[in-house]
Design a protein around this motif. Structure first.
Motif, short mmCIF file in Angstrom:
data_model
loop_
_atom_site.label_atom_id
_atom_site.label_comp_id
_atom_site.label_asym_id
_atom_site.label_seq_id
_atom_site.Cartn_x
_atom_site.Cartn_y
_atom_site.Cartn_z
N THR A 144 -95.14 -2.58 131.93
CA THR A 144 -95.72 -1.62 132.87
C THR A 144 -95.57 -2.12 134.30
N LEU A 145 -95.81 -3.41 134.52
CA LEU A 145 -95.63 -3.99 135.86
C LEU A 145 -94.19 -3.84 136.32
N LEU A 146 -93.24 -4.09 135.42
CA LEU A 146 -91.83 -3.96 135.77
C LEU A 146 -91.51 -2.51 136.15
N ARG A 147 -92.05 -1.57 135.40
CA ARG A 147 -91.81 -0.15 135.68
C ARG A 147 -92.46 0.27 137.00
N LEU A 148 -93.57 -0.34 137.33
CA LEU A 148 -94.22 -0.05 138.62
C LEU A 148 -93.35 -0.56 139.77
N ASP B 72 -85.69 -6.14 131.58
CA ASP B 72 -86.73 -5.87 130.59
C ASP B 72 -86.30 -6.37 129.22
N GLU B 73 -86.67 -7.61 128.88
CA GLU B 73 -86.32 -8.26 127.62
C GLU B 73 -84.85 -8.04 127.26
N PRO B 74 -83.92 -8.37 128.16
CA PRO B 74 -82.52 -8.02 127.94
C PRO B 74 -81.84 -8.79 126.82
N LEU B 75 -82.42 -9.89 126.36
CA LEU B 75 -81.76 -10.72 125.35
C LEU B 75 -82.38 -10.59 123.96
N SER B 76 -83.45 -9.83 123.84
CA SER B 76 -84.21 -9.82 122.59
C SER B 76 -83.45 -9.21 121.41
N ALA B 77 -82.45 -8.38 121.67
CA ALA B 77 -81.71 -7.75 120.57
C ALA B 77 -80.53 -8.60 120.10
N LEU B 78 -80.32 -9.75 120.73
CA LEU B 78 -79.16 -10.59 120.41
C LEU B 78 -79.56 -11.69 119.43
N ASP B 79 -78.57 -12.20 118.69
CA ASP B 79 -78.88 -13.30 117.77
C ASP B 79 -79.12 -14.58 118.57
N ALA B 80 -79.71 -15.58 117.90
CA ALA B 80 -80.22 -16.77 118.60
C ALA B 80 -79.15 -17.50 119.40
N LYS B 81 -77.97 -17.72 118.82
CA LYS B 81 -76.92 -18.48 119.50
C LYS B 81 -76.44 -17.76 120.76
N ILE B 82 -76.18 -16.45 120.64
CA ILE B 82 -75.73 -15.67 121.79
C ILE B 82 -76.83 -15.61 122.85
N ARG B 83 -78.08 -15.53 122.40
CA ARG B 83 -79.20 -15.47 123.33
C ARG B 83 -79.26 -16.71 124.22
N VAL B 84 -79.07 -17.87 123.61
CA VAL B 84 -79.11 -19.12 124.38
C VAL B 84 -77.93 -19.18 125.35
N GLU B 85 -76.74 -18.78 124.90
CA GLU B 85 -75.56 -18.80 125.76
C GLU B 85 -75.74 -17.86 126.96
N LEU B 86 -76.21 -16.65 126.70
CA LEU B 86 -76.37 -15.68 127.77
C LEU B 86 -77.51 -16.08 128.70
N ARG B 87 -78.51 -16.75 128.16
CA ARG B 87 -79.60 -17.26 128.99
C ARG B 87 -79.07 -18.21 130.06
N GLU B 88 -78.17 -19.10 129.65
CA GLU B 88 -77.58 -20.04 130.60
C GLU B 88 -76.75 -19.30 131.64
N GLU B 89 -76.02 -18.28 131.20
CA GLU B 89 -75.19 -17.51 132.13
C GLU B 89 -76.05 -16.73 133.12
N LEU B 90 -77.18 -16.20 132.65
CA LEU B 90 -78.07 -15.43 133.52
C LEU B 90 -78.59 -16.29 134.66
N LYS B 91 -79.01 -17.50 134.35
CA LYS B 91 -79.55 -18.38 135.38
C LYS B 91 -78.45 -18.73 136.39
N VAL C 183 -86.61 -10.32 138.53
CA VAL C 183 -87.93 -10.21 137.90
C VAL C 183 -87.66 -9.93 136.42
N TYR C 184 -88.05 -10.86 135.59
CA TYR C 184 -87.63 -10.89 134.18
C TYR C 184 -88.85 -10.75 133.28
N VAL C 185 -88.77 -9.86 132.32
CA VAL C 185 -89.87 -9.65 131.37
C VAL C 185 -89.48 -10.22 130.02
N THR C 186 -90.37 -11.01 129.43
CA THR C 186 -90.13 -11.53 128.09
C THR C 186 -91.45 -11.91 127.43
#
Length: 359
Positions: free
Chosen positions: A45-49, A159-178, A189-192
């Protein structure tokens, strides 16, 4: 330091449910800022605001120096990356990323340059002609991120952009995001709800519970100095011991737990003889085969899990169960189930809270 986003006493109510309660916070320019909490805590809700998809019932929201509290989403220089990608299935990667620029009627050369640069940043330039259906989940999320940054927003909402990905891809994309955030300098502004994700990515974290802001701080500060029992329990794994504070010496306290006496650091002002809870992280507990101090407690290992980099133990002491994490040391043999050991910790490594300090 300049602010990218400011919220002042922002509240949002749906019918009789108050989703956000008088939240005040500042996101600095160029900062990776995370809204962290369990489902229903108010973070989305905060993100949508901030994005303009919802209007607050009270309070004000600034993007930069502009009061956007009542502005619709299309009039804010803010873009959002959603969990489900929201890509146009009939458009190529290049066309998806450049769609908003074409709507703004930028020149063909400008569109080509911006889209090419964005696709290079997310390492997808060679896939520019593919359709979304020809991409993996991680690649589709990269396209969604490229589409969001191509328009040079002041703030990027995720808004939780990595939650639908499997664990390995999530960690890889997390590093790329930063890395991407550092390259672009855009305020994220990241929601998780994933605490590990928040700790790994963020410059600062805001912990939310039942629509209220409990704590803002660096990952180190929030993990090592939680403001209350809820934050201590939500951020990382911890052991919670109920007892009575029997003695205070400055910031050090002695707590009696049944027939054992342990020590810790006072996280708040607490009077002797008060009911308290002691919080100690698994990695801060030491194992020894013999008692090394007056406060070392006899215990028995009831479960051992070898993790490679560490061994996780479940230990019983005076009817209480502890989780203990011991980092791997080359040549050392992990303790076995049934072994008798002694537990201890440095008093600075355990936090003492009032027993009622849980919200």
């Amino acid at each position: 330091m300049k602010s990218a986003v400011q919220l002042e006493q922002v509240s949002k109510t749906y019918d009789t449910v108050q989703a956000v309660k008088e939240v005040t916070l500042t996101v600095n320019q160029g900062e990776f800022f995370t809204l962290l909490g369990a489902s229903g805590c108010g973070k989305t809700t905060l993100l949508r605001l901030i994005g303009g998809f919802e209007i607050p019932n009270s309070g004000k929201i600034w993007i930069g120096n502009q009061d956007v509290s009542r502005l619709p989403a299309y009039r804010r220089n803010v873009h959002t990356v959603f969990q489900d990608y929201a890509l146009f299935p009939h458009l190529s990667v290049f066309e998806n990323v450049g769609f908003s620029l074409q709507v703004k009627r930028l020149s063909r050369d400008e569109v080509h340059t911006r889209v090419t640069d964005a696709l290079k940043l997310v390492q997808l330039l060679e896939m520019r002609d593919r359709l979304p259906s020809q991409l993996s989940g991680g690649q589709r999320q990269r396209v969604a991120i490229a589409r969001a940054i191509v328009d040079h927003p002041d703030v990027l909402l995720l808004d939780e952009p990595l939650s639908a990905l499997d664990a390995k891809i999530r960690v890889e994309l997390r590093e790329e995001l930063k890395h991407l955030q550092r390259q672009t300098g855009i305020s994220f502004v990241y929601v998780t709800h994933d605490q590990e994700e928040a700790l790994a990515l963020s410059d600062r974290i805001a912990v939310l519970h039942n629509g209220e802001l409990l704590q803002i701080g660096t990952p180190l500060a929030v993990y090592e100095h939680p403001v209350n029992l809820y934050v201590a329990e939500f951020i990382g794994r911890a052991n919670f011991l109920a007892g009575v504070l029997v003695q205070v010496n400055g910031k050090q306290g002695q707590i009696k737990i049944d027939d054992q006496v342990v020590t810790g650091t006072l996280a708040a002002e607490i009077s002797p003889n008060s009911a308290v809870k002691v919080v100690v992280r698994p990695e801060n507990i030491n194992f020894t085969a013999e008692a090394t101090s007056d406060t070392a407690c006899a215990a028995k290992i009831i479960q051992s899990q070898y993790l490679g980099y560490a061994t996780s133990y479940l230990v019983e002491m005076s009817g209480l169960e502890f989780h203990v994490l011991e980092l791997r040391r080359r040549g050392a043999t992990p303790y076995q189930e049934g072994d008798r050991v002694f537990l201890s910790w440095e008093w600075q490594e355990a936090l003492i809270f009032p027993a009622t300090s849980d919200n």
